[in-house]
Design a protein around this motif. Sequence first.
Motif, PDB file in Angstrom:
ATOM      1  N   ASN A  40       0.657  -1.315  -0.177  1.00  0.00           N
ATOM      2  CA  ASN A  40       0.039   0.116  -0.021  1.00  0.00           C
ATOM      3  C   ASN A  40       0.913   1.289  -0.038  1.00  0.00           C
ATOM      4  O   ASN A  40       0.472   2.346  -0.212  1.00  0.00           O
ATOM      5  N   ASP A  41       2.132   1.078   0.190  1.00  0.00           N
ATOM      6  CA  ASP A  41       3.069   2.123   0.141  1.00  0.00           C
ATOM      7  C   ASP A  41       2.794   2.727  -1.342  1.00  0.00           C
ATOM      8  O   ASP A  41       3.030   1.991  -2.102  1.00  0.00           O
ATOM      9  N   PRO A  42       2.932   4.222  -1.535  1.00  0.00           N
ATOM     10  CA  PRO A  42       2.777   4.631  -2.688  1.00  0.00           C
ATOM     11  C   PRO A  42       3.929   4.343  -3.591  1.00  0.00           C
ATOM     12  O   PRO A  42       3.758   4.254  -4.936  1.00  0.00           O
ATOM     13  N   ASP A  43       5.125   4.187  -3.283  1.00  0.00           N
ATOM     14  CA  ASP A  43       6.210   4.005  -4.126  1.00  0.00           C
ATOM     15  C   ASP A  43       6.287   2.625  -4.609  1.00  0.00           C
ATOM     16  O   ASP A  43       6.481   2.160  -5.573  1.00  0.00           O
ATOM     17  N   VAL A  44       5.809   1.809  -3.706  1.00  0.00           N
ATOM     18  CA  VAL A  44       5.594   0.405  -3.661  1.00  0.00           C
ATOM     19  C   VAL A  44       4.604  -0.007  -4.821  1.00  0.00           C
ATOM     20  O   VAL A  44       4.858  -0.673  -5.805  1.00  0.00           O
TER      21      VAL A  44
END
Length: 171
Positions: A40-44
């Motif tokens: 859920n991390d934006p970069d991931v």
Amino acid sequence: YEADEVECEFKGSKLMFKDSRSFYREKVSLPTAETLMSANDPDVKKKLDKIIVHEGVPFRDKGNYILSYAATVKSYKQVSDFATKVLSSDSAVPANSNVLVYYFKDSNNKEHEGWCNDREYGAGLNILKFAKTNKCENFAVILSRKLGEHLGIRRHQVFQENAYSAISLTQ
């Protein structure tokens, strides 16, 4: 490996087998809960969004729901990222088991394969053999099963055909 008299040595932080001059690699397994939550991390999420996932033909019978997801892969990292994307997706089937199977040739044309049965004994190897018999290469597939009644002797045939319906879209 020492106990089995396999000659190996460390090259930097990697374990190398002397006879084949190949390096030890862990097989890819299903992602951990921590890995799925980090998706859920934006970069991931931005990285995972680049992976094209194909869905196979759904199978429904006797309360069972089976759906396969596949992608083209050429590295262990791509297999791992694919599994993370599929299993962290909102559209993933809420499954009792997720069988992961992969087969690819790396940049040196060396073959890599593996599977994780996730409580579906023998499923991964059977799917891999079926896909290789059908000349499939550079794929990863997850077969998700919501458990219903016992499928009996046809279980492996259903798994093979369902997984192939997704894998064939990557070829």
